[in-house]
Design a protein around this motif. Structure first.
Motif, PDB file in Angstrom:
ATOM      1  N   LEU A 155       0.777  -1.164   0.039  1.00  0.00           N
ATOM      2  CA  LEU A 155      -0.100  -0.013  -0.141  1.00  0.00           C
ATOM      3  C   LEU A 155       0.886   1.165  -0.046  1.00  0.00           C
ATOM      4  O   LEU A 155       1.849   1.244   0.458  1.00  0.00           O
ATOM      5  N   ALA A 156       0.400   2.404  -0.561  1.00  0.00           N
ATOM      6  CA  ALA A 156       0.998   3.852  -0.624  1.00  0.00           C
ATOM      7  C   ALA A 156       1.510   4.153   0.852  1.00  0.00           C
ATOM      8  O   ALA A 156       0.619   3.974   1.832  1.00  0.00           O
ATOM      9  N   GLY A 157       2.757   4.410   1.013  1.00  0.00           N
ATOM     10  CA  GLY A 157       3.306   4.840   2.378  1.00  0.00           C
ATOM     11  C   GLY A 157       4.371   3.806   2.937  1.00  0.00           C
ATOM     12  O   GLY A 157       4.879   4.042   3.730  1.00  0.00           O
ATOM     13  N   ASP A 158       4.016   2.574   2.558  1.00  0.00           N
ATOM     14  CA  ASP A 158       4.864   1.373   2.877  1.00  0.00           C
ATOM     15  C   ASP A 158       6.352   1.793   2.320  1.00  0.00           C
ATOM     16  O   ASP A 158       6.615   2.205   1.413  1.00  0.00           O
ATOM     17  N   TRP A 159       7.405   0.887   3.087  1.00  0.00           N
ATOM     18  CA  TRP A 159       8.750   1.034   2.648  1.00  0.00           C
ATOM     19  C   TRP A 159       9.343  -0.391   2.099  1.00  0.00           C
ATOM     20  O   TRP A 159       8.822  -1.425   2.954  1.00  0.00           O
ATOM     21  N   GLN A 160       9.931  -0.348   1.207  1.00  0.00           N
ATOM     22  CA  GLN A 160      10.418  -1.665   0.419  1.00  0.00           C
ATOM     23  C   GLN A 160      11.875  -1.487  -0.140  1.00  0.00           C
ATOM     24  O   GLN A 160      12.436  -0.691  -0.379  1.00  0.00           O
ATOM     25  N   GLY A 161      12.237  -2.983  -0.271  1.00  0.00           N
ATOM     26  CA  GLY A 161      13.583  -3.203  -0.840  1.00  0.00           C
ATOM     27  C   GLY A 161      13.263  -4.398  -1.624  1.00  0.00           C
ATOM     28  O   GLY A 161      12.589  -5.422  -1.272  1.00  0.00           O
ATOM     29  N   THR A 162      13.856  -4.711  -2.880  1.00  0.00           N
ATOM     30  CA  THR A 162      13.805  -5.765  -3.499  1.00  0.00           C
ATOM     31  C   THR A 162      15.106  -6.261  -4.621  1.00  0.00           C
ATOM     32  O   THR A 162      16.080  -5.221  -4.532  1.00  0.00           O
ATOM     33  N   ILE A 163      15.181  -7.340  -4.862  1.00  0.00           N
ATOM     34  CA  ILE A 163      16.048  -7.941  -5.636  1.00  0.00           C
ATOM     35  C   ILE A 163      15.238  -8.293  -6.866  1.00  0.00           C
ATOM     36  O   ILE A 163      14.412  -9.355  -6.907  1.00  0.00           O
ATOM     37  N   GLU A 164      15.340  -7.794  -8.201  1.00  0.00           N
ATOM     38  CA  GLU A 164      14.200  -7.777  -9.215  1.00  0.00           C
ATOM     39  C   GLU A 164      14.301  -9.040  -9.813  1.00  0.00           C
ATOM     40  O   GLU A 164      13.335  -9.767 -10.233  1.00  0.00           O
ATOM     41  N   SER A 165      15.536  -9.836  -9.913  1.00  0.00           N
ATOM     42  CA  SER A 165      15.718 -11.112 -10.572  1.00  0.00           C
ATOM     43  C   SER A 165      16.829 -11.983 -10.068  1.00  0.00           C
ATOM     44  O   SER A 165      17.812 -11.460  -9.902  1.00  0.00           O
ATOM     45  N   LEU A 166      16.521 -13.106  -9.375  1.00  0.00           N
ATOM     46  CA  LEU A 166      17.370 -13.879  -8.993  1.00  0.00           C
ATOM     47  C   LEU A 166      17.413 -15.426  -9.445  1.00  0.00           C
ATOM     48  O   LEU A 166      16.134 -16.165  -9.216  1.00  0.00           O
ATOM     49  N   SER A 167      18.056 -15.942 -10.323  1.00  0.00           N
ATOM     50  CA  SER A 167      18.092 -16.989 -11.030  1.00  0.00           C
ATOM     51  C   SER A 167      18.365 -18.064 -10.090  1.00  0.00           C
ATOM     52  O   SER A 167      18.885 -17.994  -8.991  1.00  0.00           O
ATOM     53  N   ARG A 168      17.920 -19.385 -10.349  1.00  0.00           N
ATOM     54  CA  ARG A 168      18.151 -20.573  -9.466  1.00  0.00           C
ATOM     55  C   ARG A 168      19.520 -21.030  -9.157  1.00  0.00           C
ATOM     56  O   ARG A 168      20.193 -21.338  -7.979  1.00  0.00           O
ATOM     57  N   GLU A 169      20.581 -20.586 -10.268  1.00  0.00           N
ATOM     58  CA  GLU A 169      21.914 -20.822 -10.069  1.00  0.00           C
ATOM     59  C   GLU A 169      22.656 -19.885  -8.829  1.00  0.00           C
ATOM     60  O   GLU A 169      23.672 -20.320  -8.536  1.00  0.00           O
ATOM     61  N   ASN A 170      21.923 -18.870  -8.689  1.00  0.00           N
ATOM     62  CA  ASN A 170      22.496 -18.018  -7.454  1.00  0.00           C
ATOM     63  C   ASN A 170      21.769 -18.297  -6.252  1.00  0.00           C
ATOM     64  O   ASN A 170      22.012 -17.410  -5.318  1.00  0.00           O
ATOM     65  N   TRP A 171      20.828 -19.209  -6.011  1.00  0.00           N
ATOM     66  CA  TRP A 171      20.067 -19.388  -5.089  1.00  0.00           C
ATOM     67  C   TRP A 171      21.077 -19.633  -3.529  1.00  0.00           C
ATOM     68  O   TRP A 171      20.951 -19.513  -2.418  1.00  0.00           O
ATOM     69  N   GLY A 172      22.187 -20.235  -4.059  1.00  0.00           N
ATOM     70  CA  GLY A 172      23.198 -20.918  -2.680  1.00  0.00           C
ATOM     71  C   GLY A 172      23.757 -19.736  -2.322  1.00  0.00           C
ATOM     72  O   GLY A 172      24.260 -20.100  -1.305  1.00  0.00           O
ATOM     73  N   LYS A 173      23.968 -18.395  -2.767  1.00  0.00           N
ATOM     74  CA  LYS A 173      24.664 -17.362  -2.289  1.00  0.00           C
ATOM     75  C   LYS A 173      23.662 -16.518  -1.380  1.00  0.00           C
ATOM     76  O   LYS A 173      22.208 -16.268  -1.837  1.00  0.00           O
ATOM     77  N   THR A 174      24.077 -16.234  -0.425  1.00  0.00           N
ATOM     78  CA  THR A 174      23.158 -15.261   0.657  1.00  0.00           C
ATOM     79  C   THR A 174      22.860 -14.019  -0.081  1.00  0.00           C
ATOM     80  O   THR A 174      23.768 -13.112  -0.588  1.00  0.00           O
ATOM     81  N   GLN A 175      21.600 -13.297   0.089  1.00  0.00           N
ATOM     82  CA  GLN A 175      21.211 -12.205  -0.705  1.00  0.00           C
ATOM     83  C   GLN A 175      21.074 -11.340   0.328  1.00  0.00           C
ATOM     84  O   GLN A 175      20.753 -11.389   1.627  1.00  0.00           O
ATOM     85  N   SER A 176      21.283 -10.003  -0.006  1.00  0.00           N
ATOM     86  CA  SER A 176      21.084  -8.845   1.059  1.00  0.00           C
ATOM     87  C   SER A 176      20.070  -7.877   0.464  1.00  0.00           C
ATOM     88  O   SER A 176      20.267  -7.440  -0.790  1.00  0.00           O
ATOM     89  N   ILE A 177      19.365  -7.542   1.263  1.00  0.00           N
ATOM     90  CA  ILE A 177      18.099  -6.378   0.967  1.00  0.00           C
ATOM     91  C   ILE A 177      18.042  -5.576   2.032  1.00  0.00           C
ATOM     92  O   ILE A 177      17.958  -5.717   3.332  1.00  0.00           O
ATOM     93  N   THR A 178      18.138  -4.155   1.589  1.00  0.00           N
ATOM     94  CA  THR A 178      17.927  -3.071   2.416  1.00  0.00           C
ATOM     95  C   THR A 178      16.428  -2.154   2.110  1.00  0.00           C
ATOM     96  O   THR A 178      16.144  -2.050   1.100  1.00  0.00           O
ATOM     97  N   ILE A 179      15.557  -2.010   3.036  1.00  0.00           N
ATOM     98  CA  ILE A 179      14.312  -1.539   2.887  1.00  0.00           C
ATOM     99  C   ILE A 179      14.814   0.098   3.052  1.00  0.00           C
ATOM    100  O   ILE A 179      14.971   0.556   3.956  1.00  0.00           O
ATOM    101  N   ASP A 180      14.549   0.582   1.890  1.00  0.00           N
ATOM    102  CA  ASP A 180      14.765   1.925   1.622  1.00  0.00           C
ATOM    103  C   ASP A 180      14.107   2.962   0.725  1.00  0.00           C
ATOM    104  O   ASP A 180      14.289   4.071   0.381  1.00  0.00           O
ATOM    105  N   ARG A 181      13.117   2.158  -0.030  1.00  0.00           N
ATOM    106  CA  ARG A 181      12.229   2.877  -0.958  1.00  0.00           C
ATOM    107  C   ARG A 181      10.755   2.826  -0.408  1.00  0.00           C
ATOM    108  O   ARG A 181      10.191   1.898  -0.001  1.00  0.00           O
ATOM    109  N   LYS A 182      10.370   4.303  -0.516  1.00  0.00           N
ATOM    110  CA  LYS A 182       8.963   4.359  -0.251  1.00  0.00           C
ATOM    111  C   LYS A 182       7.967   4.080  -1.397  1.00  0.00           C
ATOM    112  O   LYS A 182       8.494   4.440  -2.536  1.00  0.00           O
ATOM    113  N   LEU A 183       6.891   3.351  -1.190  1.00  0.00           N
ATOM    114  CA  LEU A 183       5.753   3.190  -2.032  1.00  0.00           C
ATOM    115  C   LEU A 183       4.831   4.505  -2.452  1.00  0.00           C
ATOM    116  O   LEU A 183       4.654   5.195  -1.385  1.00  0.00           O
TER     117      LEU A 183
END
Length: 408
Positions: free
Chosen positions: A380-408
Protein backbone atom coordinates in the motif's frame (compact mmCIF):
# COMPACT_ATOMS: atom_id res chain seq x y z
CA UNK A 1 -29.71 -50.33 8.91
CA UNK A 2 -33.41 -49.39 8.62
CA UNK A 3 -33.18 -49.48 4.83
CA UNK A 4 -31.85 -53.04 5.01
CA UNK A 5 -34.85 -54.19 7.04
CA UNK A 6 -37.27 -52.46 4.70
CA UNK A 7 -35.60 -54.19 1.78
CA UNK A 8 -35.88 -57.54 3.56
CA UNK A 9 -39.59 -56.94 4.19
CA UNK A 10 -40.14 -56.26 0.50
CA UNK A 11 -38.29 -59.46 -0.43
CA UNK A 12 -40.44 -61.42 2.01
CA UNK A 13 -43.60 -59.98 0.46
CA UNK A 14 -42.38 -61.00 -2.97
CA UNK A 15 -41.68 -64.47 -1.61
CA UNK A 16 -45.22 -64.58 -0.25
CA UNK A 17 -46.58 -63.73 -3.68
CA UNK A 18 -44.51 -66.54 -5.21
CA UNK A 19 -46.21 -68.95 -2.80
CA UNK A 20 -49.68 -67.45 -3.12
CA UNK A 21 -50.04 -67.25 -6.88
CA UNK A 22 -49.78 -71.01 -7.52
CA UNK A 23 -52.04 -71.68 -4.54
CA UNK A 24 -54.69 -69.25 -5.80
CA UNK A 25 -54.48 -70.73 -9.25
CA UNK A 26 -54.81 -74.23 -7.82
CA UNK A 27 -57.86 -73.23 -5.79
CA UNK A 28 -59.48 -71.63 -8.79
CA UNK A 29 -58.75 -74.73 -10.88
CA UNK A 30 -60.29 -76.95 -8.19
CA UNK A 31 -63.43 -74.83 -8.11
CA UNK A 32 -63.68 -75.00 -11.91
CA UNK A 33 -63.43 -78.80 -11.81
CA UNK A 34 -66.21 -79.00 -9.20
CA UNK A 35 -68.49 -76.91 -11.39
CA UNK A 36 -67.72 -79.08 -14.40
CA UNK A 37 -68.54 -82.29 -12.53
CA UNK A 38 -71.83 -80.88 -11.26
CA UNK A 39 -72.84 -79.86 -14.78
CA UNK A 40 -71.98 -83.33 -16.15
CA UNK A 41 -74.15 -85.03 -13.52
CA UNK A 42 -77.09 -82.78 -14.33
CA UNK A 43 -76.56 -83.43 -18.05
CA UNK A 44 -76.45 -87.21 -17.45
CA UNK A 45 -79.75 -87.09 -15.59
CA UNK A 46 -81.42 -85.03 -18.32
CA UNK A 47 -80.21 -87.28 -21.11
CA UNK A 48 -81.30 -90.39 -19.18
CA UNK A 49 -84.79 -88.91 -18.87
CA UNK A 50 -84.81 -88.15 -22.60
CA UNK A 51 -83.77 -91.71 -23.48
CA UNK A 52 -86.56 -93.08 -21.30
CA UNK A 53 -89.08 -90.86 -23.11
CA UNK A 54 -87.77 -92.05 -26.50
CA UNK A 55 -88.11 -95.69 -25.38
CA UNK A 56 -91.66 -95.07 -24.17
CA UNK A 57 -92.66 -93.47 -27.50
CA UNK A 58 -91.07 -96.31 -29.46
CA UNK A 59 -88.55 -94.03 -31.14
CA UNK A 60 -85.72 -96.21 -29.84
CA UNK A 61 -85.56 -99.83 -28.80
CA UNK A 62 -84.20 -101.09 -25.50
CA UNK A 63 -80.85 -102.15 -26.98
CA UNK A 64 -80.13 -98.66 -28.36
CA UNK A 65 -81.08 -97.03 -25.09
CA UNK A 66 -78.83 -99.41 -23.13
CA UNK A 67 -75.80 -98.61 -25.39
CA UNK A 68 -76.30 -94.86 -25.01
CA UNK A 69 -76.70 -95.12 -21.24
CA UNK A 70 -73.45 -97.16 -21.07
CA UNK A 71 -71.52 -94.46 -22.99
CA UNK A 72 -72.98 -91.70 -20.80
CA UNK A 73 -72.07 -93.60 -17.65
CA UNK A 74 -68.50 -94.06 -18.94
CA UNK A 75 -68.14 -90.27 -19.54
CA UNK A 76 -69.52 -89.48 -16.10
CA UNK A 77 -67.15 -91.96 -14.49
CA UNK A 78 -64.19 -90.35 -16.28
CA UNK A 79 -65.13 -86.94 -14.84
CA UNK A 80 -65.65 -88.34 -11.33
CA UNK A 81 -62.25 -90.06 -11.40
CA UNK A 82 -60.64 -86.58 -11.06
CA UNK A 83 -62.56 -85.81 -7.88
CA UNK A 84 -60.08 -87.16 -5.30
CA UNK A 85 -57.30 -84.91 -6.68
CA UNK A 86 -59.25 -81.76 -5.94
CA UNK A 87 -59.19 -82.12 -2.19
CA UNK A 88 -55.39 -82.50 -1.88
CA UNK A 89 -54.92 -79.42 -4.08
CA UNK A 90 -57.05 -77.33 -1.77
CA UNK A 91 -55.20 -78.62 1.27
CA UNK A 92 -51.84 -77.86 -0.41
CA UNK A 93 -53.02 -74.37 -1.27
CA UNK A 94 -53.93 -73.80 2.36
CA UNK A 95 -50.48 -74.87 3.51
CA UNK A 96 -48.77 -72.57 1.01
CA UNK A 97 -50.95 -69.63 1.97
CA UNK A 98 -50.19 -70.27 5.64
CA UNK A 99 -46.45 -70.37 5.00
CA UNK A 100 -46.57 -67.22 2.91
CA UNK A 101 -48.20 -65.34 5.78
CA UNK A 102 -46.19 -66.99 8.54
CA UNK A 103 -42.70 -66.23 7.15
CA UNK A 104 -43.09 -62.40 7.12
CA UNK A 105 -44.79 -62.44 10.52
CA UNK A 106 -41.94 -64.51 12.00
CA UNK A 107 -39.31 -62.21 10.43
CA UNK A 108 -40.95 -59.10 11.88
CA UNK A 109 -41.32 -60.80 15.25
CA UNK A 110 -37.66 -61.81 15.36
CA UNK A 111 -36.61 -58.26 14.44
CA UNK A 112 -38.83 -56.68 17.11
CA UNK A 113 -37.66 -59.04 19.86
CA UNK A 114 -33.96 -58.67 18.90
CA UNK A 115 -31.63 -55.77 19.76
CA UNK A 116 -31.85 -54.31 16.26
CA UNK A 117 -34.49 -51.60 16.89
CA UNK A 118 -32.43 -50.27 19.80
CA UNK A 119 -29.25 -50.32 17.70
CA UNK A 120 -30.96 -48.36 14.93
CA UNK A 121 -32.18 -45.73 17.40
CA UNK A 122 -28.71 -45.53 18.99
CA UNK A 123 -27.08 -45.08 15.58
CA UNK A 124 -29.44 -42.20 14.82
CA UNK A 125 -28.53 -40.52 18.11
CA UNK A 126 -24.81 -40.75 17.29
CA UNK A 127 -25.42 -39.23 13.85
CA UNK A 128 -27.38 -36.40 15.48
CA UNK A 129 -24.49 -35.87 17.90
CA UNK A 130 -21.93 -35.56 15.08
CA UNK A 131 -24.25 -33.07 13.37
CA UNK A 132 -24.49 -30.97 16.55
CA UNK A 133 -28.19 -31.69 17.08
CA UNK A 134 -27.89 -33.48 20.45
CA UNK A 135 -28.39 -31.78 23.80
CA UNK A 136 -26.27 -32.32 26.92
CA UNK A 137 -28.50 -35.09 28.26
CA UNK A 138 -28.38 -36.94 24.93
CA UNK A 139 -24.59 -36.64 24.78
CA UNK A 140 -24.24 -38.12 28.25
CA UNK A 141 -26.64 -40.94 27.39
CA UNK A 142 -24.76 -41.75 24.18
CA UNK A 143 -21.44 -41.94 26.02
CA UNK A 144 -22.97 -44.14 28.71
CA UNK A 145 -24.49 -46.48 26.13
CA UNK A 146 -21.17 -46.70 24.28
CA UNK A 147 -19.42 -47.70 27.49
CA UNK A 148 -21.99 -50.45 28.06
CA UNK A 149 -21.72 -51.58 24.45
CA UNK A 150 -17.92 -51.94 24.42
CA UNK A 151 -18.10 -53.85 27.70
CA UNK A 152 -20.54 -56.28 26.10
CA UNK A 153 -18.69 -56.36 22.75
CA UNK A 154 -15.00 -55.88 23.63
CA UNK A 155 -13.76 -56.65 20.11
CA UNK A 156 -15.85 -53.93 18.47
CA UNK A 157 -12.85 -51.62 17.98
CA UNK A 158 -14.76 -49.09 15.89
CA UNK A 159 -17.20 -48.39 18.73
CA UNK A 160 -14.35 -48.19 21.24
CA UNK A 161 -12.56 -45.66 19.03
CA UNK A 162 -15.71 -43.52 18.86
CA UNK A 163 -15.96 -43.78 22.65
CA UNK A 164 -12.34 -42.62 23.02
CA UNK A 165 -13.05 -39.55 20.91
CA UNK A 166 -16.10 -38.68 22.99
CA UNK A 167 -14.25 -39.16 26.27
CA UNK A 168 -11.46 -36.86 25.08
CA UNK A 169 -13.94 -34.14 24.16
CA UNK A 170 -15.76 -34.60 27.46
CA UNK A 171 -12.53 -34.10 29.41
CA UNK A 172 -12.13 -37.72 30.57
CA UNK A 173 -8.50 -37.83 29.43
CA UNK A 174 -7.61 -40.99 31.35
CA UNK A 175 -10.61 -42.83 29.89
CA UNK A 176 -9.70 -41.67 26.39
CA UNK A 177 -6.09 -42.84 26.79
CA UNK A 178 -7.28 -46.25 27.99
CA UNK A 179 -9.69 -46.63 25.05
CA UNK A 180 -7.11 -45.53 22.48
CA UNK A 181 -4.52 -47.92 23.95
CA UNK A 182 -6.99 -50.80 23.71
CA UNK A 183 -7.45 -50.15 19.97
CA UNK A 184 -3.73 -49.61 19.25
CA UNK A 185 -2.75 -52.83 21.02
CA UNK A 186 -5.08 -54.79 18.74
CA UNK A 187 -4.50 -52.73 15.58
CA UNK A 188 -0.82 -51.66 15.72
CA UNK A 189 -0.91 -50.57 12.07
CA UNK A 190 -3.66 -47.99 12.69
CA UNK A 191 -1.45 -44.90 12.39
CA UNK A 192 -4.25 -42.37 12.82
CA UNK A 193 -5.30 -44.00 16.11
CA UNK A 194 -1.68 -43.86 17.28
CA UNK A 195 -1.68 -40.13 16.54
CA UNK A 196 -4.85 -39.70 18.61
CA UNK A 197 -3.30 -41.71 21.44
CA UNK A 198 -0.20 -39.49 21.33
CA UNK A 199 -2.40 -36.40 21.53
CA UNK A 200 -4.37 -37.81 24.48
CA UNK A 201 -1.11 -38.67 26.27
CA UNK A 202 0.13 -35.12 25.63
CA UNK A 203 -2.98 -33.70 27.32
CA UNK A 204 -2.77 -36.25 30.13
CA UNK A 205 0.85 -35.25 30.79
CA UNK A 206 0.05 -31.58 31.24
CA UNK A 207 0.90 -30.61 27.64
CA UNK A 208 4.42 -31.98 27.88
CA UNK A 209 6.16 -34.32 25.47
CA UNK A 210 7.38 -37.72 26.66
CA UNK A 211 9.46 -40.52 25.16
CA UNK A 212 6.31 -42.52 24.44
CA UNK A 213 4.68 -39.60 22.65
CA UNK A 214 7.79 -38.97 20.57
CA UNK A 215 7.98 -42.64 19.61
CA UNK A 216 4.31 -42.71 18.59
CA UNK A 217 4.72 -39.54 16.53
CA UNK A 218 7.78 -40.98 14.79
CA UNK A 219 5.88 -44.18 13.93
CA UNK A 220 2.90 -42.24 12.60
CA UNK A 221 4.97 -39.95 10.36
CA UNK A 222 6.85 -42.92 8.94
CA UNK A 223 3.58 -44.33 7.55
CA UNK A 224 1.53 -41.13 7.26
CA UNK A 225 3.86 -38.17 6.60
CA UNK A 226 0.92 -35.79 6.21
CA UNK A 227 -0.89 -36.70 9.44
CA UNK A 228 -1.83 -33.29 10.86
CA UNK A 229 -2.04 -34.39 14.51
CA UNK A 230 1.40 -36.00 14.37
CA UNK A 231 2.90 -32.99 12.57
CA UNK A 232 1.58 -30.65 15.25
CA UNK A 233 3.08 -32.78 18.02
CA UNK A 234 6.36 -33.14 16.10
CA UNK A 235 6.55 -29.35 15.92
CA UNK A 236 6.08 -29.11 19.68
CA UNK A 237 8.84 -31.67 20.25
CA UNK A 238 11.21 -29.78 17.93
CA UNK A 239 10.39 -26.49 19.64
CA UNK A 240 11.16 -28.03 23.05
CA UNK A 241 14.49 -29.20 21.61
CA UNK A 242 15.16 -25.60 20.43
CA UNK A 243 15.16 -26.81 16.84
CA UNK A 244 13.00 -23.85 15.80
CA UNK A 245 13.56 -24.26 12.10
CA UNK A 246 12.25 -27.82 12.14
CA UNK A 247 9.37 -26.83 14.43
CA UNK A 248 8.39 -24.16 11.90
CA UNK A 249 8.64 -26.73 9.11
CA UNK A 250 6.36 -29.24 10.86
CA UNK A 251 3.78 -26.58 11.74
CA UNK A 252 3.81 -25.15 8.24
CA UNK A 253 3.10 -28.58 6.78
CA UNK A 254 0.26 -29.11 9.24
CA UNK A 255 -1.10 -25.62 8.52
CA UNK A 256 -1.35 -26.34 4.80
CA UNK A 257 -3.95 -29.04 5.49
CA UNK A 258 -6.31 -26.82 7.48
CA UNK A 259 -9.00 -24.42 6.39
CA UNK A 260 -7.75 -20.87 6.62
CA UNK A 261 -9.36 -18.90 9.42
CA UNK A 262 -10.26 -21.97 11.49
CA UNK A 263 -9.34 -22.09 15.17
CA UNK A 264 -6.83 -24.88 14.54
CA UNK A 265 -5.23 -22.95 11.68
CA UNK A 266 -4.90 -19.83 13.84
CA UNK A 267 -3.28 -21.85 16.63
CA UNK A 268 -0.74 -23.33 14.22
CA UNK A 269 -0.09 -19.93 12.66
CA UNK A 270 0.65 -18.59 16.12
CA UNK A 271 3.09 -21.48 16.61
CA UNK A 272 4.81 -20.63 13.33
CA UNK A 273 5.11 -17.02 14.47
CA UNK A 274 6.69 -18.13 17.77
CA UNK A 275 9.17 -20.27 15.88
CA UNK A 276 10.00 -17.30 13.63
CA UNK A 277 10.54 -15.11 16.66
CA UNK A 278 12.74 -17.74 18.24
CA UNK A 279 14.79 -18.01 15.04
CA UNK A 280 15.28 -14.26 14.98
CA UNK A 281 16.22 -14.14 18.65
CA UNK A 282 18.69 -17.01 18.33
CA UNK A 283 21.27 -16.29 15.63
CA UNK A 284 22.82 -19.74 15.92
CA UNK A 285 19.48 -21.35 15.26
CA UNK A 286 18.85 -18.89 12.42
CA UNK A 287 22.21 -19.72 10.82
CA UNK A 288 21.62 -23.47 11.07
CA UNK A 289 23.02 -25.43 8.10
CA UNK A 290 20.84 -26.20 5.12
CA UNK A 291 20.75 -29.88 6.11
CA UNK A 292 18.35 -28.96 8.90
CA UNK A 293 15.75 -28.00 6.34
CA UNK A 294 13.44 -30.18 4.30
CA UNK A 295 15.57 -32.86 2.58
CA UNK A 296 16.41 -31.97 -0.99
CA UNK A 297 14.33 -28.78 -1.02
CA UNK A 298 15.63 -25.52 -2.52
CA UNK A 299 16.31 -22.61 -0.14
CA UNK A 300 17.23 -18.94 -0.45
CA UNK A 301 19.00 -17.10 2.39
CA UNK A 302 18.19 -13.40 2.67
CA UNK A 303 19.74 -10.80 4.98
CA UNK A 304 17.29 -7.94 5.55
CA UNK A 305 18.03 -4.58 7.14
CA UNK A 306 16.15 -1.31 7.54
CA UNK A 307 17.58 1.99 6.30
CA UNK A 308 18.74 4.21 9.15
CA UNK A 309 16.63 7.06 7.70
CA UNK A 310 13.40 5.21 8.42
CA UNK A 311 11.76 5.46 11.82
CA UNK A 312 9.23 2.73 12.57
CA UNK A 313 7.62 1.21 15.62
CA UNK A 314 9.26 -2.08 16.60
CA UNK A 315 5.91 -3.91 16.22
CA UNK A 316 5.42 -2.83 12.59
CA UNK A 317 5.05 -5.92 10.39
CA UNK A 318 7.80 -6.82 7.94
CA UNK A 319 7.05 -9.19 5.05
CA UNK A 320 9.92 -10.96 3.32
CA UNK A 321 8.97 -13.11 0.35
CA UNK A 322 9.91 -14.59 -3.02
CA UNK A 323 7.55 -14.47 -5.98
CA UNK A 324 7.67 -15.34 -9.65
CA UNK A 325 7.78 -12.66 -12.38
CA UNK A 326 4.34 -13.63 -13.71
CA UNK A 327 2.35 -13.50 -10.44
CA UNK A 328 2.21 -11.24 -7.37
CA UNK A 329 1.31 -14.24 -5.16
CA UNK A 330 4.30 -15.14 -2.91
CA UNK A 331 5.87 -18.56 -3.42
CA UNK A 332 7.52 -18.39 0.03
CA UNK A 333 6.95 -15.79 2.73
CA UNK A 334 8.15 -14.87 6.24
CA UNK A 335 6.42 -12.40 8.55
CA UNK A 336 8.55 -10.62 11.20
CA UNK A 337 8.46 -7.16 12.75
CA UNK A 338 10.68 -4.11 12.55
CA UNK A 339 12.18 -4.73 15.99
CA UNK A 340 13.78 -7.95 14.70
CA UNK A 341 15.77 -6.21 11.94
CA UNK A 342 18.49 -6.72 10.83
CA UNK A 343 17.87 -10.41 10.41
CA UNK A 344 18.65 -13.34 8.15
CA UNK A 345 15.79 -15.58 7.05
CA UNK A 346 15.51 -18.67 4.86
CA UNK A 347 12.84 -18.95 2.17
CA UNK A 348 12.26 -22.64 1.48
CA UNK A 349 9.52 -25.22 0.83
CA UNK A 350 8.12 -24.90 4.35
CA UNK A 351 7.36 -21.22 3.65
CA UNK A 352 5.00 -21.98 0.77
CA UNK A 353 1.55 -20.42 1.07
CA UNK A 354 -0.25 -23.28 -0.65
CA UNK A 355 0.56 -26.87 -1.63
CA UNK A 356 1.94 -27.37 -5.12
CA UNK A 357 3.10 -23.75 -5.49
CA UNK A 358 6.54 -23.01 -4.06
CA UNK A 359 10.00 -21.86 -5.12
CA UNK A 360 10.70 -25.40 -6.33
CA UNK A 361 8.30 -24.81 -9.25
CA UNK A 362 10.22 -21.89 -10.80
CA UNK A 363 13.76 -21.16 -12.05
CA UNK A 364 13.85 -17.47 -11.18
CA UNK A 365 12.32 -15.33 -8.42
CA UNK A 366 11.95 -11.74 -7.32
CA UNK A 367 12.83 -11.06 -3.67
CA UNK A 368 10.89 -8.46 -1.71
CA UNK A 369 11.27 -7.10 1.83
CA UNK A 370 8.54 -4.65 2.83
CA UNK A 371 7.88 -2.61 5.96
CA UNK A 372 4.06 -2.56 6.12
CA UNK A 373 3.27 0.69 7.93
CA UNK A 374 -0.42 0.03 7.28
CA UNK A 375 -0.18 -3.47 8.74
CA UNK A 376 -1.58 -5.06 5.56
CA UNK A 377 0.03 -7.95 3.72
CA UNK A 378 -0.74 -6.20 0.43
CA UNK A 379 1.58 -3.38 -0.75
CA UNK A 380 0.00 0.00 0.00
CA UNK A 381 1.05 3.61 -0.51
CA UNK A 382 3.27 4.74 2.34
CA UNK A 383 4.97 1.38 2.89
CA UNK A 384 8.77 1.04 2.59
CA UNK A 385 10.31 -1.66 0.45
CA UNK A 386 13.53 -3.19 -0.86
CA UNK A 387 13.82 -5.69 -3.71
CA UNK A 388 16.05 -7.91 -5.79
CA UNK A 389 14.31 -7.80 -9.15
CA UNK A 390 15.51 -11.13 -10.51
CA UNK A 391 17.45 -13.99 -8.95
CA UNK A 392 18.07 -17.11 -11.04
CA UNK A 393 18.20 -20.58 -9.49
CA UNK A 394 21.96 -20.95 -9.95
CA UNK A 395 22.48 -18.04 -7.52
CA UNK A 396 20.14 -19.30 -4.80
CA UNK A 397 23.03 -20.85 -2.89
CA UNK A 398 24.53 -17.39 -2.21
CA UNK A 399 23.23 -15.29 0.68
CA UNK A 400 21.33 -12.27 -0.64
CA UNK A 401 21.13 -8.81 1.00
CA UNK A 402 18.17 -6.43 0.89
CA UNK A 403 17.89 -2.99 2.46
CA UNK A 404 14.42 -1.53 2.95
CA UNK A 405 14.91 2.05 1.72
CA UNK A 406 12.29 2.88 -0.94
CA UNK A 407 8.90 4.39 -0.18
CA UNK A 408 5.89 3.19 -2.18
Amino acid sequence: MTDIWFGLAILLLLLALVFLLPAIRSTRTGRSDDSKRTAMIELYRARTSELQDALDRGAMDAKQVAQLETEMARELLAVRSGAPAAAPSRRGAGVLIGLALLVPIMAVGIYVWSERPGEVAFYREIVASYQGRADTASEARITSQLKAWVQKHPEDLRSRYVLAQRLLLAGDIAGAVSAYRFVVEREPQAASVKADLAQALFFAGGSRMSKEIRLLVKQVLESQPANGTALGLAGIAAYEDRDYRRAREYWQRALQQLERGSAAAEALAAGVARAEQALADNPKATMAPASSQAPGGPAIRVQVSLSGEIAADSATPVYIYARSADSPMPLAIVRLNAGQLPVEVVLDESRAMMPGRSIATVDSVQLVARLALNGDARPLAGDWQGTIESLSRENWGKTQSITIDRKL
